[in-house]
Enzyme design. Sequence first.
Site, PDB file in Angstrom:
ATOM      1  N   ASP A 134      -4.826  10.605  11.214  1.00  0.00           N
ATOM      2  CA  ASP A 134      -5.309  10.429   9.667  1.00  0.00           C
ATOM      3  C   ASP A 134      -6.250   8.908   9.798  1.00  0.00           C
ATOM      4  O   ASP A 134      -6.108   7.972   9.194  1.00  0.00           O
ATOM      5  CB  ASP A 134      -3.740  10.340   9.218  1.00  0.00           C
ATOM      6  CG  ASP A 134      -4.472   9.950   7.226  1.00  0.00           C
ATOM      7  OD1 ASP A 134      -5.822  10.471   6.916  1.00  0.00           O
ATOM      8  OD2 ASP A 134      -3.686   9.560   6.591  1.00  0.00           O
ATOM      9  N   GLY A 189       0.750  -0.842   0.265  1.00  0.00           N
ATOM     10  CA  GLY A 189      -0.015   0.001  -0.074  1.00  0.00           C
ATOM     11  C   GLY A 189       0.750   0.995   0.487  1.00  0.00           C
ATOM     12  O   GLY A 189       1.833   1.346   0.398  1.00  0.00           O
ATOM     13  N   VAL A 192       4.326   0.678   1.992  1.00  0.00           N
ATOM     14  CA  VAL A 192       4.343  -0.625   2.534  1.00  0.00           C
ATOM     15  C   VAL A 192       4.346  -1.768   1.681  1.00  0.00           C
ATOM     16  O   VAL A 192       4.433  -1.546   0.751  1.00  0.00           O
ATOM     17  CB  VAL A 192       3.076   0.109   2.737  1.00  0.00           C
ATOM     18  CG1 VAL A 192       3.047  -1.628   4.476  1.00  0.00           C
ATOM     19  CG2 VAL A 192       2.832   0.909   4.482  1.00  0.00           C
TER      20      VAL A 192
END
Length: 795
Positions: free
Chosen positions: A636, A519, A526
């Site tokens: 977030d 991701g 990642v």
Amino acid sequence: MFHSWWRLLPSMVPFFLPVLPFMILVSPPPTVSAQPKQTNVSLGSSVAASDGASWPSPSGRFAFGFYPKAQGLAVGVWLTTTPNRTVVWTANRDDPPITDGYLRLTFDGRLLWSAPGGVEKAVSQGSEPAALAAMIDTGNFVLYNSNGAIIWSTFGSPTDTLLPGQSLFPDGQLFSSLSEADRSTGKYRLHNQNDANLVLYPVDTSDTADDAYWDTGTFQIGFLLTLNLDSTGLLYLSGDNGSYSKNISLPKASSGSPSGTQVYYRAIVDVDGILRLYSHSFSNNGSSTTRVEWAALQDRCLVRGVCPLNSFCSPNADEEPVCLCPPGFDFVDPTQIALGCARNSSGGDCSTKSSDVGDEGLTMVTVKNTTWVNKAYSILPPTTSLDACRAACLNDCFCQAALFIEDKCYKQMLPLRYGRTGSNDTLLLKVAASRKQAVVHERESKLRVDVLVVGVVLAGLSVIVFAISGYFFLERKRAARYIRTPDSDNSGSDDYSTLKSYSYGELERATENFREELGRGAFGTVFKGTVSDGARVIAVKRLEKMVEEGEREFQREVRAIGRTHHKNLVRLLGFCNQGSSRLLVYEYMSNGSLADLLFKAETWPTWRERCRIALDVARGLHYLHEELENHIIHCDIKPQNILMDATGTAKIADFGLAKLLMPDQTRTYTGIRGTRGYLAPEWHKNAPITVKADVYSYGVVLLEIICCRRNMELEEAGHGETLLELAYECLVDDEFGRLKKDEAMDETELARMVRAGLWCVQEQPVFRPSMKNVIMMIEGHMEAPLPPPPASFSS
Ligand SMILES: *[C@@H]1O[C@H](CO)[C@@H](O)[C@H](O)[C@H]1NC(C)=O
Ligand SMILES: *[C@@H]1O[C@H](CO)[C@@H](O)[C@H](O)[C@H]1NC(C)=O
Ligand SMILES: *[C@@H]1O[C@H](CO)[C@@H](O)[C@H](O)[C@H]1NC(C)=O
Ligand SMILES: *[C@@H]1O[C@H](CO)[C@@H](O)[C@H](O)[C@H]1NC(C)=O
Ligand SMILES: *[C@@H]1O[C@H](CO)[C@@H](O)[C@H](O)[C@H]1NC(C)=O
Ligand SMILES: *[C@@H]1O[C@H](CO)[C@@H](O)[C@H](O)[C@H]1NC(C)=O
Ligand SMILES: *[C@@H]1O[C@H](CO)[C@@H](O)[C@H](O)[C@H]1NC(C)=O
Ligand SMILES: *[C@@H]1O[C@H](CO)[C@@H](O)[C@H](O)[C@H]1NC(C)=O
């Protein structure tokens, strides 16, 4: 995707330019009368060295000249207080005193102290020759060039004091003086750091958190700060071109000093290491009073370095700090306390042969209610008892002391630093048990031959033992540069107490050269990887945004993340900090993100599963917000940052990468983080961001979990309505059909969750519940009234 404001600035500049000439026209001409008066010192002027000889300012309150130091004189600026002068600036503070000569502004424009025998000492720095000097009523002594521009000033090179109008600029430091009588560099410093934090440290330390004893907590706010003192005695930090300011000293209660009284303020890093603000009031009749208006710390034992190595600080009846040696330790030299304490007997470390001091010859003494800097080289598993801690240290020749904090045992080596009383921690110290030592000696004399034989064997053994333990020790050191963290999660994994430090190469191998991307987020990409020969799957996050940040900031953030252990947080396993490469290693979450589950009809979890997921996320956030010493605002929260493990437990990812929030502080961010659709309104208003910003985002996620659809989905499809607005309508109409998928749901449970979600997304942060209350609402332990309409903004 977010922009930093300063990247936007250049494009705005041309826009402003035409306005400038106009602004100059309308601004009033500078008023000459407001200028403080000054005593001009023309080229060729001089003052002969003697105590008090000076160029005074017009008011006579400040003077630049000679004051006594030790057996001689020093040059500086002072405030004329009685009985003693208050020195506020010193030239060449660490130079030995001089007794004779002249202070002179030479005809070639240099400020010198010329002493007999041709000695010439520059008092000022600066490449340009001066045309004029002046002692100003503010306490500033300045040199001007022939154009009248200031080329050097005492305000520009502070020593230990700031006066009103003087500033400590980014990366500037104030150094305390050695004593009231000797203004040489002393033991403490105040550093206006380049990460915008203002911190007090002992002098001979690098800027690490272990050495800091006071700070303003303003780190990493995105711009540099300047420390200022104003004429009302307000000490404050300012930055971002004036748009940011933070008061440090408490605003003064305008107690109205009697008319005719003049008040002079100064801020100083005092000899004892504490930053203080003083006022000096001079009344018409000539009397004066001095007062401490504000002090960074009250307890002088909190000043790190006030007591030397292996000693601890304990305040006496007058609150003066007194340094004491712990039991079994004595001052190395009682006439020189600064040398610190040492064990009063030898032995007990790995270099001592076991025949000198047998295991029976050592014991652990307990020092209760003291605290020290925890520099553990090894941490025992949590829930170790005090007795087990004692035994573990006794049986480890590297261990010379152990700190028992709460229920954890931290093994230490000497020296111990920054000890002080006043804590519930317990220190265990390895010392010689004198009685038993005598027994060993007695036996030795009787069994000399045996001892000789045994001794040879023992010596051989101890070499082997030493070699082995040394190897393990070095192994630990080598695998080290890791950050040790306490752990509340007793999951039984072998790395419970450490974050592993990986080399870049190791992670390159583990991820097969960053082959499989899992991701991409705001902070980096990642990758999937495996360590321990494929036994353990990991997720490696390569940080892209943080590379410019300093080593220390990275370490601090990682340490803070490493300290978090909660079953609803993705676990950090280790990190890599090599050159400009910053990587974080997390546990691998095999079931993807909540977004993958929630927004695809094939994978919709059941209502029961969704309720559990909602609680999982709430508990993880509650932990971040309310259970950590330094609260963490996630900034977030969104389904993409909530990951599912193999058992279907939801865990929050990416926390701690935003800034840490100190318990007593909110802060304003310069750049918008977070993701559209989940952002609390305060992000758009440049208002302080608190944990309640996460509560807002959680509310959006909760409604998405309930409905299995994205907040922005309807709006983007042209319905002009967000999920929040829809949910509110349904709640008011008590008609939930439009929220439900085709499935059986308990409507009271559904209504409860919708209410909780709508309370979370209130416009005003204060109206939003804490995560603890949210959990109680969802579980039905707290009645949630009908909420007001949600924040109706759609950006
Ligand atoms: C000091 O010098 C400056 C610059 O030459 C001048 O403007 C000012 O009037 C002088 N002040 C006094 C008190 O002489
Ligand atoms: C003034 O200085 C002398 C000599 O350094 C010192 O003994 C005395 O305590 C000082 N007085 C005050 C009020 O600080
Ligand atoms: C700060 O503000 C002043 C006046 O508002 C402006 O002239 C200056 O360029 C600004 N500086 C920066 C670094 O933005
Ligand atoms: C700081 O102190 C000044 C002066 O007392 C006051 O006007 C101002 O509101 C204070 N600022 C903050 C942020 O507290
Ligand atoms: C001077 O005035 C102050 C108040 O302004 C007063 O407290 C003090 O007692 C006076 N001292 C003398 C010597 O008159
Ligand atoms: C060391 O200190 C302990 C207590 O502080 C004392 O009992 C012991 O006699 C001392 N030993 C020596 C050798 O001074
Ligand atoms: C040490 O701390 C414990 C726990 O707070 C307290 O009960 C005890 O009285 C303290 N002992 C001393 C000597 O201060
Ligand atoms: C020590 O423990 C007591 C009781 O657990 C607590 O009230 C106190 O605040 C603690 N003191 C410190 C300095 O942590």
